[in-house]
Scaffold this motif. Structure first.
Motif, PDB file in Angstrom:
ATOM      1  N   ARG A   3       0.951  -1.223   0.156  1.00 17.60           N
ATOM      2  CA  ARG A   3      -0.260  -0.026  -0.052  1.00 17.60           C
ATOM      3  C   ARG A   3       0.804   1.325   0.079  1.00 17.60           C
ATOM      4  O   ARG A   3       2.045   1.132   0.515  1.00 17.60           O
ATOM      5  N   SER A   4       0.320   2.348  -0.518  1.00 19.83           N
ATOM      6  CA  SER A   4       1.098   3.605  -0.565  1.00 19.83           C
ATOM      7  C   SER A   4       1.274   4.080   0.880  1.00 19.83           C
ATOM      8  O   SER A   4       2.326   4.701   0.976  1.00 19.83           O
ATOM      9  N   SER A   5       0.497   4.067   2.052  1.00 20.13           N
ATOM     10  CA  SER A   5       0.635   4.358   3.082  1.00 20.13           C
ATOM     11  C   SER A   5       2.104   3.602   3.955  1.00 20.13           C
ATOM     12  O   SER A   5       2.951   4.338   4.415  1.00 20.13           O
ATOM     13  N   ASP A   6       2.110   2.356   3.356  1.00 14.57           N
ATOM     14  CA  ASP A   6       3.264   1.634   3.812  1.00 14.57           C
ATOM     15  C   ASP A   6       4.684   2.008   3.300  1.00 14.57           C
ATOM     16  O   ASP A   6       5.410   2.179   3.907  1.00 14.57           O
ATOM     17  N   ILE A   7       4.650   2.293   1.850  1.00 18.16           N
ATOM     18  CA  ILE A   7       5.688   2.964   1.495  1.00 18.16           C
ATOM     19  C   ILE A   7       5.787   4.030   1.857  1.00 18.16           C
ATOM     20  O   ILE A   7       7.199   4.577   2.252  1.00 18.16           O
ATOM     21  N   SER A   8       5.093   5.073   2.029  1.00 22.39           N
ATOM     22  CA  SER A   8       5.115   6.396   2.880  1.00 22.39           C
ATOM     23  C   SER A   8       6.161   6.330   4.050  1.00 22.39           C
ATOM     24  O   SER A   8       6.960   7.048   4.419  1.00 22.39           O
ATOM     25  N   LYS A   9       5.386   5.289   4.922  1.00 17.32           N
ATOM     26  CA  LYS A   9       6.207   5.195   6.313  1.00 17.32           C
ATOM     27  C   LYS A   9       7.728   4.591   5.996  1.00 17.32           C
ATOM     28  O   LYS A   9       8.516   5.037   6.865  1.00 17.32           O
ATOM     29  N   ASP A  10       7.789   3.769   5.276  1.00 19.48           N
ATOM     30  CA  ASP A  10       8.998   3.360   5.002  1.00 19.48           C
ATOM     31  C   ASP A  10      10.129   4.591   4.501  1.00 19.48           C
ATOM     32  O   ASP A  10      11.191   4.699   4.997  1.00 19.48           O
ATOM     33  N   VAL A  11       9.486   5.189   3.525  1.00 20.84           N
ATOM     34  CA  VAL A  11      10.507   6.279   3.039  1.00 20.84           C
ATOM     35  C   VAL A  11      10.714   7.449   3.933  1.00 20.84           C
ATOM     36  O   VAL A  11      11.606   7.940   4.367  1.00 20.84           O
ATOM     37  N   GLU A  12       9.698   7.585   4.956  1.00 28.94           N
ATOM     38  CA  GLU A  12       9.600   8.540   6.149  1.00 28.94           C
ATOM     39  C   GLU A  12      10.946   8.020   6.871  1.00 28.94           C
ATOM     40  O   GLU A  12      11.613   8.905   7.547  1.00 28.94           O
ATOM     41  N   GLN A  13      10.819   6.932   7.333  1.00 32.91           N
ATOM     42  CA  GLN A  13      12.077   6.210   8.185  1.00 32.91           C
ATOM     43  C   GLN A  13      13.328   6.391   7.569  1.00 32.91           C
ATOM     44  O   GLN A  13      14.289   6.764   8.208  1.00 32.91           O
ATOM     45  N   MET A  14      13.371   6.358   6.359  1.00 32.93           N
ATOM     46  CA  MET A  14      14.361   6.478   5.515  1.00 32.93           C
ATOM     47  C   MET A  14      14.890   7.929   5.293  1.00 32.93           C
ATOM     48  O   MET A  14      16.080   8.126   5.594  1.00 32.93           O
ATOM     49  N   LEU A  15      14.127   8.586   5.335  1.00 29.68           N
ATOM     50  CA  LEU A  15      14.618  10.260   5.386  1.00 29.68           C
ATOM     51  C   LEU A  15      15.123  10.709   6.646  1.00 29.68           C
ATOM     52  O   LEU A  15      15.510  11.706   6.659  1.00 29.68           O
ATOM     53  N   ALA A  16      14.464   9.938   7.842  1.00 31.84           N
ATOM     54  CA  ALA A  16      15.136  10.538   9.003  1.00 31.84           C
ATOM     55  C   ALA A  16      16.401  10.411   9.142  1.00 31.84           C
ATOM     56  O   ALA A  16      17.205  11.078   9.989  1.00 31.84           O
ATOM     57  N   GLU A  17      17.079   9.455   8.231  1.00 29.73           N
ATOM     58  CA  GLU A  17      18.659   9.357   8.226  1.00 29.73           C
ATOM     59  C   GLU A  17      19.245  10.475   7.586  1.00 29.73           C
ATOM     60  O   GLU A  17      20.238  10.667   7.633  1.00 29.73           O
ATOM     61  N   LEU A 406       6.072  14.866   4.389  1.00 33.46           N
ATOM     62  CA  LEU A 406       5.536  15.560   2.973  1.00 33.46           C
ATOM     63  C   LEU A 406       6.254  14.976   1.966  1.00 33.46           C
ATOM     64  O   LEU A 406       5.827  14.425   0.935  1.00 33.46           O
ATOM     65  N   LEU A 407       7.807  15.080   2.149  1.00 41.76           N
ATOM     66  CA  LEU A 407       8.542  14.791   0.975  1.00 41.76           C
ATOM     67  C   LEU A 407       8.401  13.207   1.166  1.00 41.76           C
ATOM     68  O   LEU A 407       8.514  12.558  -0.247  1.00 41.76           O
ATOM     69  N   ALA A 408       8.225  12.575   2.177  1.00 42.45           N
ATOM     70  CA  ALA A 408       8.223  11.041   2.077  1.00 42.45           C
ATOM     71  C   ALA A 408       6.918  10.643   1.374  1.00 42.45           C
ATOM     72  O   ALA A 408       6.980   9.885   0.358  1.00 42.45           O
ATOM     73  N   GLU A 409       5.821  11.399   1.558  1.00 42.02           N
ATOM     74  CA  GLU A 409       4.499  11.143   0.772  1.00 42.02           C
ATOM     75  C   GLU A 409       4.782  11.355  -0.993  1.00 42.02           C
ATOM     76  O   GLU A 409       4.163  10.620  -1.657  1.00 42.02           O
ATOM     77  N   VAL A 410       5.273  12.385  -1.171  1.00 48.07           N
ATOM     78  CA  VAL A 410       5.518  12.764  -2.416  1.00 48.07           C
ATOM     79  C   VAL A 410       6.370  11.734  -3.265  1.00 48.07           C
ATOM     80  O   VAL A 410       6.242  11.119  -4.414  1.00 48.07           O
ATOM     81  N   LEU A 411       7.626  11.358  -2.515  1.00 48.70           N
ATOM     82  CA  LEU A 411       8.588  10.239  -3.122  1.00 48.70           C
ATOM     83  C   LEU A 411       7.707   9.093  -3.278  1.00 48.70           C
ATOM     84  O   LEU A 411       8.064   8.306  -4.111  1.00 48.70           O
ATOM     85  N   ALA A 412       7.003   8.554  -2.178  1.00 51.83           N
ATOM     86  CA  ALA A 412       6.293   7.180  -2.385  1.00 51.83           C
ATOM     87  C   ALA A 412       5.616   7.410  -3.242  1.00 51.83           C
ATOM     88  O   ALA A 412       5.304   5.891  -4.270  1.00 51.83           O
ATOM     89  N   GLN A 413       4.783   8.041  -3.777  1.00 48.77           N
ATOM     90  CA  GLN A 413       3.926   8.199  -5.029  1.00 48.77           C
ATOM     91  C   GLN A 413       4.813   8.015  -6.195  1.00 48.77           C
ATOM     92  O   GLN A 413       4.465   7.399  -7.169  1.00 48.77           O
ATOM     93  N   LYS A 414       5.865   8.634  -6.070  1.00 50.36           N
ATOM     94  CA  LYS A 414       6.879   8.490  -7.766  1.00 50.36           C
ATOM     95  C   LYS A 414       7.523   7.103  -7.586  1.00 50.36           C
ATOM     96  O   LYS A 414       7.685   6.459  -8.750  1.00 50.36           O
TER      97      LYS A 414
END
Length: 477
Positions: A3-17, A406-414
């Motif tokens: 799901r997109s929400s799962d991707i967003s959460k994964d990307v958000e965790q990645m962006l924390a680094e 928000l960046l995580a959400e945008v990148l997840a969609q891409k």
């Protein structure tokens, strides 16, 4: 299927680094953190929400270099608290909740019965000199830029770099028509200090007065020579959309100076355009490694500003960039609809870049659109992905949390769309949050970070500087 929400959460965790360089704030050296609840609760964006909801006072707190007294701070909090519940739907309130929960472990509604307890918690933490650094480290914020006038005694030079905000020759003020002249007079013969506040204030008397064209040139020369080039990486101002930016001759300027007592919009535009061009021309001749930053799209009201920009302004400032190819121009944009137009300008002019989401653009839906457009239209080295505009590190933290989400959400969609791989998304995020502030602005990550490899070599910084022409052709259209 993921799901997109799962991707967003994964990307958000990645962006924390991914580390962030915060390239525009109003932090004060030696006093980076909030001094009490008022510094967190009464950030100017929250004040606007509260005033809109009916709070009787829409003014900002006493500004630096002075500080609000405890009496002023407590009176303003008491005045604001009854209106807080009306703003609970806003994104500024959301960031406020993030700050209080993450940093102060506070998740209760703020009421007339408990705000003093929260104020005491914040005041107690403010006495700990390690506290602001802990906040910045938690947010993975490697360095911030603030006004040189807020440097203090240099206590936080390891955390801060500096910009010059001093004379605002091209910012309109409510009910004024000679602002450009006054701003130049205010600086003439003096050392750099804090800029004039926005709107409505009684203007202090100046030591010198501009009466002739020679006075204008003398004052501009003093201003340019007074810039502390070795200490600042940029000069920041505002370009008001109401001004008609065009080249002005000496004779027209002399005639307008004679009409200062009766000045109207025509004289206002002449003063601002002439002084601005004189300043840019002199700055360009210095050939210093300094960026000309400007805010755009926030125009004066009696207390604050509203978002407004004309297409004429976009055309005229584009011509301005073309007239000064050896300067680099960088825009803080407060207008959602102007972003696409300015992206097209940045695509065609090498000496113009875009950065962050300023003031009236710092709302989630607007940020998503701006992020998407810039990622689609601009190379990563022509955009900076975040700045906080914060007055204390608590708001630096809260705003960068929002931007990462928000960046995580945008990148997840891409990623889901197939435009980016996960690895590409991470490298793009790192480029706009950490690398572009170094190459475009000359920011230097704080020494002692996790890895020296994260710093860019000197040869990679400021590649635009010294180019003879930023355009594809010889003219700007």
């Amino acid at each position: 299927m993921t799901r997109s929400s799962d991707i967003s959460k994964d990307v958000e965790q990645m962006l924390a680094e991914v580390p962030i360089l915060d390239m525009h704030t109003h932090l004060v050296g030696g006093r980076l953190a909030a001094r009490g609840l008022h510094d967190v609760l009464l950030y100017h964006m929250v004040i606007s929400d509260l005033y809109s909801a009916g709070c009787p006072n829409g003014a900002r707190l006493t500004p630096y270099p002075n500080w609000p007294t405890q009496e002023e701070a407590h009176n303003r909090i008491q005045e604001a608290v009854p209106f807080l519940s009306h703003t609970r739907n806003t994104s500024s309130f959301w960031v406020l909740k993030i700050i209080l929960k993450d940093l102060y472990h506070w998740d209760e509604p703020i009421t007339a019965h408990n705000w003093r307890r929260l104020d005491e918690i914040i005041r107690d933490r403010a006495e700990d000199p390690s506290w602001p650094h802990a906040i910045l480290d938690r947010g993975n914020i490697r360095r911030s830029v603030t006004e040189i006038a807020r440097r203090g005694k240099g206590e936080d030079d390891e955390r801060l770099q500096y910009a010059l905000e001093w004379g605002f020759f091209t910012r309109c003020q409510w009910g004024e028509f000679d602002t450009a002249l006054y701003e130049l007079e205010k600086c003439w013969g003096r050392k750099p200090e804090s800029p004039s506040p926005i709107g409505g204030a009684v203007r202090p008397r100046t030591e010198r007065h501009i009466r002739t064209l020679s006075d204008v040139h003398d004052a501009v020369h003093h201003y340019v020579e007074s810039i502390p080039y070795g200490e600042v990486i940029s000069t920041a101002t505002h370009l008001s959309t109401d001004i008609d930016y065009r080249p002005i001759g000496d004779e027209e300027m002399e005639s307008a100076l004679a009409r200062r007592a009766q000045a109207g919009t025509s004289e206002r535009d002449i003063y601002a355009s002439y002084i601005n061009e004189a300043f840019l021309t002199a700055l360009e001749k210095r050939n210093e490694k300094i960026v000309f930053q400007f805010s755009l799209g926030a125009e004066p009201l009696p207390y604050e500003t509203a978002s407004r920009i004309s297409q004429r302004t976009i055309a005229q400032i584009s011509e301005m960039f073309g007239r000064h190819p050896r300067l680099h121009f960088q825009c803080f944009l407060a207008s959602r609809h102007a972003n696409q137009s300015l992206c097209t300008v940045a695509r065609e002019l090498q000496n113009f870049s875009l950065t962050g989401y300023w003031w009236h653009n710092f709302f989630p839906d607007t940020i998503r659109q701006v992020m998407n457009e810039r990622l689609e239209m601009l190379p990563v080295n022509k955009q900076i992905g975040c700045f906080s505009d914060a007055y204390c590190v608590e708001w630096t933290y809260g705003k960068t949390v929002m931007v990462r989400k928000l960046l995580a959400e945008v990148l997840a969609q891409k990623i889901k769309f197939g435009q980016y791989t996960v690895e590409e998304a991470q490298s793009i995020a790192r480029a706009i949050l950490f690398e572009s502030p170094q190459t475009l602005l000359g920011m230097i990550p704080r020494a002692g970070g996790p890895s020296r490899k994260e710093e860019l070599p000197n040869s990679a910084r400021g590649k635009w500087r010294g180019k003879k022409s930023p355009t594809k052709g010889s003219a700007v259209h």
